[in-house]
Scaffold this active site. Structure first.
Site, PDB file in Angstrom:
ATOM      1  N   HIS A  14       0.864  -1.205   0.000  1.00 43.27           N
ATOM      2  CA  HIS A  14       0.000   0.000   0.000  1.00 43.27           C
ATOM      3  C   HIS A  14       0.887   1.237   0.000  1.00 43.27           C
ATOM      4  O   HIS A  14       1.490   1.571   1.032  1.00 43.27           O
ATOM      5  CB  HIS A  14      -0.898   0.007   1.253  1.00 43.27           C
ATOM      6  CG  HIS A  14      -1.842   1.164   1.315  1.00 43.27           C
ATOM      7  ND1 HIS A  14      -3.189   0.995   1.566  1.00 43.27           N
ATOM      8  CD2 HIS A  14      -1.665   2.498   1.154  1.00 43.27           C
ATOM      9  CE1 HIS A  14      -3.793   2.166   1.556  1.00 43.27           C
ATOM     10  NE2 HIS A  14      -2.880   3.108   1.319  1.00 43.27           N
ATOM     11  N   HIS A  16       1.383   5.456  -1.775  1.00 47.35           N
ATOM     12  CA  HIS A  16       0.974   6.577  -2.635  1.00 47.35           C
ATOM     13  C   HIS A  16       2.232   7.147  -3.283  1.00 47.35           C
ATOM     14  O   HIS A  16       3.052   7.745  -2.585  1.00 47.35           O
ATOM     15  CB  HIS A  16       0.282   7.664  -1.812  1.00 47.35           C
ATOM     16  CG  HIS A  16      -0.950   7.183  -1.114  1.00 47.35           C
ATOM     17  ND1 HIS A  16      -2.204   7.340  -1.649  1.00 47.35           N
ATOM     18  CD2 HIS A  16      -1.117   6.518   0.052  1.00 47.35           C
ATOM     19  CE1 HIS A  16      -3.101   6.796  -0.831  1.00 47.35           C
ATOM     20  NE2 HIS A  16      -2.470   6.296   0.207  1.00 47.35           N
ATOM     21  N   LEU A  17       2.378   6.943  -4.581  1.00 50.92           N
ATOM     22  CA  LEU A  17       3.563   7.483  -5.262  1.00 50.92           C
ATOM     23  C   LEU A  17       3.288   8.842  -5.898  1.00 50.92           C
ATOM     24  O   LEU A  17       4.213   9.486  -6.386  1.00 50.92           O
ATOM     25  CB  LEU A  17       4.065   6.500  -6.326  1.00 50.92           C
ATOM     26  CG  LEU A  17       4.698   5.201  -5.824  1.00 50.92           C
ATOM     27  CD1 LEU A  17       5.304   4.417  -6.980  1.00 50.92           C
ATOM     28  CD2 LEU A  17       5.749   5.449  -4.747  1.00 50.92           C
ATOM     29  N   ASN A  42      -5.436   7.260  -5.964  1.00 53.24           N
ATOM     30  CA  ASN A  42      -6.152   8.509  -5.648  1.00 53.24           C
ATOM     31  C   ASN A  42      -5.419   9.747  -6.158  1.00 53.24           C
ATOM     32  O   ASN A  42      -5.087  10.656  -5.416  1.00 53.24           O
ATOM     33  CB  ASN A  42      -6.439   8.610  -4.135  1.00 53.24           C
ATOM     34  CG  ASN A  42      -5.181   8.656  -3.272  1.00 53.24           C
ATOM     35  OD1 ASN A  42      -4.146   8.128  -3.657  1.00 53.24           O
ATOM     36  ND2 ASN A  42      -5.275   9.289  -2.128  1.00 53.24           N
ATOM     37  N   LYS A 100      -9.647  -0.545  -5.435  1.00 52.14           N
ATOM     38  CA  LYS A 100      -9.592   0.186  -4.161  1.00 52.14           C
ATOM     39  C   LYS A 100     -10.912   0.867  -3.894  1.00 52.14           C
ATOM     40  O   LYS A 100     -11.405   1.648  -4.725  1.00 52.14           O
ATOM     41  CB  LYS A 100      -8.465   1.237  -4.205  1.00 52.14           C
ATOM     42  CG  LYS A 100      -8.360   2.091  -2.940  1.00 52.14           C
ATOM     43  CD  LYS A 100      -7.874   1.300  -1.729  1.00 52.14           C
ATOM     44  CE  LYS A 100      -8.010   2.077  -0.420  1.00 52.14           C
ATOM     45  NZ  LYS A 100      -6.853   2.929  -0.142  1.00 52.14           N
ATOM     46  N   HIS A 137     -10.486   1.158   2.242  1.00 54.73           N
ATOM     47  CA  HIS A 137     -10.251   2.170   3.285  1.00 54.73           C
ATOM     48  C   HIS A 137     -11.424   2.043   4.242  1.00 54.73           C
ATOM     49  O   HIS A 137     -12.528   2.483   3.941  1.00 54.73           O
ATOM     50  CB  HIS A 137     -10.177   3.579   2.674  1.00 54.73           C
ATOM     51  CG  HIS A 137      -9.864   4.633   3.696  1.00 54.73           C
ATOM     52  ND1 HIS A 137      -8.676   5.307   3.751  1.00 54.73           N
ATOM     53  CD2 HIS A 137     -10.597   5.092   4.748  1.00 54.73           C
ATOM     54  CE1 HIS A 137      -8.672   6.137   4.787  1.00 54.73           C
ATOM     55  NE2 HIS A 137      -9.838   6.032   5.406  1.00 54.73           N
ATOM     56  N   HIS A 175      -4.408  -0.430   6.168  1.00 55.05           N
ATOM     57  CA  HIS A 175      -3.906   0.380   7.294  1.00 55.05           C
ATOM     58  C   HIS A 175      -4.782   0.282   8.542  1.00 55.05           C
ATOM     59  O   HIS A 175      -5.355   1.266   8.982  1.00 55.05           O
ATOM     60  CB  HIS A 175      -3.711   1.839   6.872  1.00 55.05           C
ATOM     61  CG  HIS A 175      -4.771   2.431   5.992  1.00 55.05           C
ATOM     62  ND1 HIS A 175      -6.109   2.407   6.313  1.00 55.05           N
ATOM     63  CD2 HIS A 175      -4.698   3.063   4.789  1.00 55.05           C
ATOM     64  CE1 HIS A 175      -6.797   2.992   5.361  1.00 55.05           C
ATOM     65  NE2 HIS A 175      -5.970   3.395   4.421  1.00 55.05           N
ATOM     66  N   LEU A 220      -4.740   9.411   7.995  1.00 51.60           N
ATOM     67  CA  LEU A 220      -6.052   8.762   8.093  1.00 51.60           C
ATOM     68  C   LEU A 220      -5.927   7.295   7.695  1.00 51.60           C
ATOM     69  O   LEU A 220      -5.264   7.015   6.696  1.00 51.60           O
ATOM     70  CB  LEU A 220      -7.072   9.470   7.197  1.00 51.60           C
ATOM     71  CG  LEU A 220      -7.523  10.836   7.703  1.00 51.60           C
ATOM     72  CD1 LEU A 220      -8.350  11.552   6.650  1.00 51.60           C
ATOM     73  CD2 LEU A 220      -8.309  10.705   9.009  1.00 51.60           C
ATOM     74  N   ASP A 248       1.533   2.744   3.522  1.00 48.90           N
ATOM     75  CA  ASP A 248       0.666   3.909   3.332  1.00 48.90           C
ATOM     76  C   ASP A 248       1.497   5.190   3.276  1.00 48.90           C
ATOM     77  O   ASP A 248       1.033   6.251   3.684  1.00 48.90           O
ATOM     78  CB  ASP A 248      -0.418   4.014   4.409  1.00 48.90           C
ATOM     79  CG  ASP A 248      -1.559   4.934   3.992  1.00 48.90           C
ATOM     80  OD1 ASP A 248      -1.655   5.274   2.796  1.00 48.90           O
ATOM     81  OD2 ASP A 248      -2.352   5.331   4.868  1.00 48.90           O
ATOM     82  N   HIS A 252       3.106  14.714   1.330  1.00 42.70           N
ATOM     83  CA  HIS A 252       2.529  16.017   0.991  1.00 42.70           C
ATOM     84  C   HIS A 252       3.641  17.038   1.207  1.00 42.70           C
ATOM     85  O   HIS A 252       4.422  16.897   2.177  1.00 42.70           O
ATOM     86  CB  HIS A 252       1.363  16.372   1.919  1.00 42.70           C
ATOM     87  CG  HIS A 252       0.163  15.483   1.776  1.00 42.70           C
ATOM     88  ND1 HIS A 252      -0.804  15.687   0.812  1.00 42.70           N
ATOM     89  CD2 HIS A 252      -0.228  14.395   2.465  1.00 42.70           C
ATOM     90  CE1 HIS A 252      -1.747  14.749   0.929  1.00 42.70           C
ATOM     91  NE2 HIS A 252      -1.410  13.950   1.917  1.00 42.70           N
ATOM     92  N   ALA A 264      -3.853  15.009   5.376  1.00 40.57           N
ATOM     93  CA  ALA A 264      -3.557  13.744   6.068  1.00 40.57           C
ATOM     94  C   ALA A 264      -2.525  12.971   5.263  1.00 40.57           C
ATOM     95  O   ALA A 264      -2.636  12.872   4.043  1.00 40.57           O
ATOM     96  CB  ALA A 264      -4.830  12.920   6.199  1.00 40.57           C
TER      97      ALA A 264
HETATM   98  O1  DOR Z   1      -3.291   9.704   5.594  1.00 43.28           O
HETATM   99  C1  DOR Z   1      -3.687   9.381   4.500  1.00 43.28           C
HETATM  100  N1  DOR Z   1      -3.187   9.929   3.382  1.00 43.28           N
HETATM  101  N2  DOR Z   1      -4.661   8.484   4.414  1.00 43.28           N
HETATM  102  C2  DOR Z   1      -5.261   8.191   3.252  1.00 43.28           C
HETATM  103  O2  DOR Z   1      -6.161   7.382   3.259  1.00 43.28           O
HETATM  104  C3  DOR Z   1      -4.861   8.883   2.011  1.00 43.28           C
HETATM  105  C4  DOR Z   1      -3.504   9.396   2.092  1.00 43.28           C
HETATM  106  C5  DOR Z   1      -3.162  10.395   1.004  1.00 43.28           C
HETATM  107  O3  DOR Z   1      -3.434  10.107  -0.161  1.00 43.28           O
HETATM  108  O4  DOR Z   1      -2.605  11.446   1.331  1.00 43.28           O
HETATM  109 ZN    ZN Z   2      -3.363   5.102   1.650  1.00 41.02          ZN
END
Ligand code: DOR
Ligand code: ZN
Length: 341
Positions: A14, A16-17, A42, A100, A137, A175, A220, A248, A252, A264
């Site tokens: 899991h 996020h790239l 996402n 997802k 999720h 997660h 989150l 996860d 950011h 988040a």
């Molecule tokens: O903390 C999080 N960040 N939880 C998520 O479910 C999404 C992720 C994000 O894409 O930033």
């Molecule tokens: Zn995630």
């Protein structure tokens, strides 16, 4: 005392790239430690179809360069209008590994997510039939439910009936953060598993308020109280094949975190294995680390185990305060193991 640990090459189930400049900045950190990763869809707009997933996979490969041996495993972002035939075709073609499910408005870029799981009947029947995993999720989005209870309420109200209605549907609860989720996954008479992040193993909700508001500890599902952290730790080191590594990692830029309404997400990719290893060592479970990091996930997904190994050595490593424009998880802290490759 063990000073070197060599394990089969691990996978991140899991991550996020992102895209664009952020993809360029972060992809190498994941590819350095992991052979494969499940790539979250996402983006804006979300990855909802075969062509979008192929194009995103190409961008990931281009960001890494040809010499890097890393396999991005793509996921399809479900919406109220997802097309079961397209999903099945994408799976058959080797483009989509899984789907997802973001409940609409549950988290970052989930506005196009699913408003009511009943809208997914055809999709879920298809996933069950073809053996394609559904990644969830697991939080309710009802704003009247306390944010710290949203995962436990999801398990009761959504996941329990879902497993009853689709008894052969492969599910990964992503997660997990609560004793309720860990118990459900451990005990269910259902093909279900869960990913666990380093942050939910290492810190509890006090970290968000430690001497002031700490946006870099906000993700989150939100961190929970200590009893839940301990329950999730027990699950991770239990040796059960239903629990496996999923960072996860969710970068950011610093300005989006340190803000009046901070995003988040915790960026943990650069020292992911070192962070998990701290937990397994503290729990006297170094012998169970390889299963969690390199075996359980692949087996659940029905994919081959990786060839080759990676080695971690007992050596102090201090996490930098910044990596590019992002503040990493455990910034400024010193870890006891170092990833050697
Ligand atoms: O903390 C999080 N960040 N939880 C998520 O479910 C999404 C992720 C994000 O894409 O930033
Ligand atoms: Zn995630």
């Amino acid at each position: 005392m063990t000073d070197r640990l060599t394990i089969r090459r691990p996978d991140d189930w899991h991550v996020h790239l992102r895209d664009g400049a952020m993809l360029q900045a972060v992809a190498g950190h994941t590819a350095r430690q992991f052979a494969r990763a499940i790539i979250m869809p996402n983006l804006t707009p979300p990855v909802t179809g075969i062509a979008m997933a192929q194009a995103y996979r190409d961008r990931i490969r281009a960001a890494l360069g040809e010499d890097v041996d890393f396999m991005p495993l793509m996921t399809c972002y479900l919406t109220d209008h997802s097309d079961a035939e397209e999903i099945a075709a994408g799976h058959a073609a080797g483009v989509f590994t899984a789907c997802k499910l973001y409940p609409a408005h549950a988290t970052t870029n989930s506005a196009h997510g699913v408003t009511d799981i009943l809208r997914l009947t055809t999709v879920l029947e298809t996933l069950q039939r073809i053996g394609m995993p559904l990644l969830i999720h697991g939080e309710v989005t009802d704003r009247s439910i306390d944010i710290f209870d949203r995962e436990a309420v999801f398990v009761e109200r959504v996941l329990t009936p879902l497993t009853r209605d689709y008894p052969a549907l492969k599910i990964v609860l992503e997660h997990i953060t609560t004793a309720e989720a860990a118990a459900f996954v451990a005990e269910a008479a259902h093909p279900i598993a869960a990913t666990i992040t380093p942050q939910h193993l290492l810190i509890n909700r006090n970290a968000i308020f430690d001497g002031g508001l700490r946006p870099h500890a906000y993700c989150l599902p939100v961190l929970k109280r200590e009893t839940h952290r301990l329950a999730v730790r027990r699950a991770a080191v239990s040796g059960s094949p239903r629990f496996f590594l999923g960072t996860d990692s969710a970068p950011h830029v610093v300005g989006a975190k340190e803000s009046g309404c901070g995003c988040a997400g915790i960026f943990n990719a650069p020292f992911a294995l070192e962070a998990y290893l701290r937990v397994f060592e503290e729990e006297n479970a170094l012998d169970r680390f390889e299963g969690f990091a390199s075996e359980h996930g692949a087996r659940f997904y029905g994919l081959p185990l990786n060839d080759g190994t990676v080695t971690l050595v007992r050596k102090a490593v201090t996490v930098p305060d910044r990596i590019g424009d992002v503040v990493p998880f455990l910034a400024g802290e010193t870890l006891g193991w170092r990833f050697e490759g």
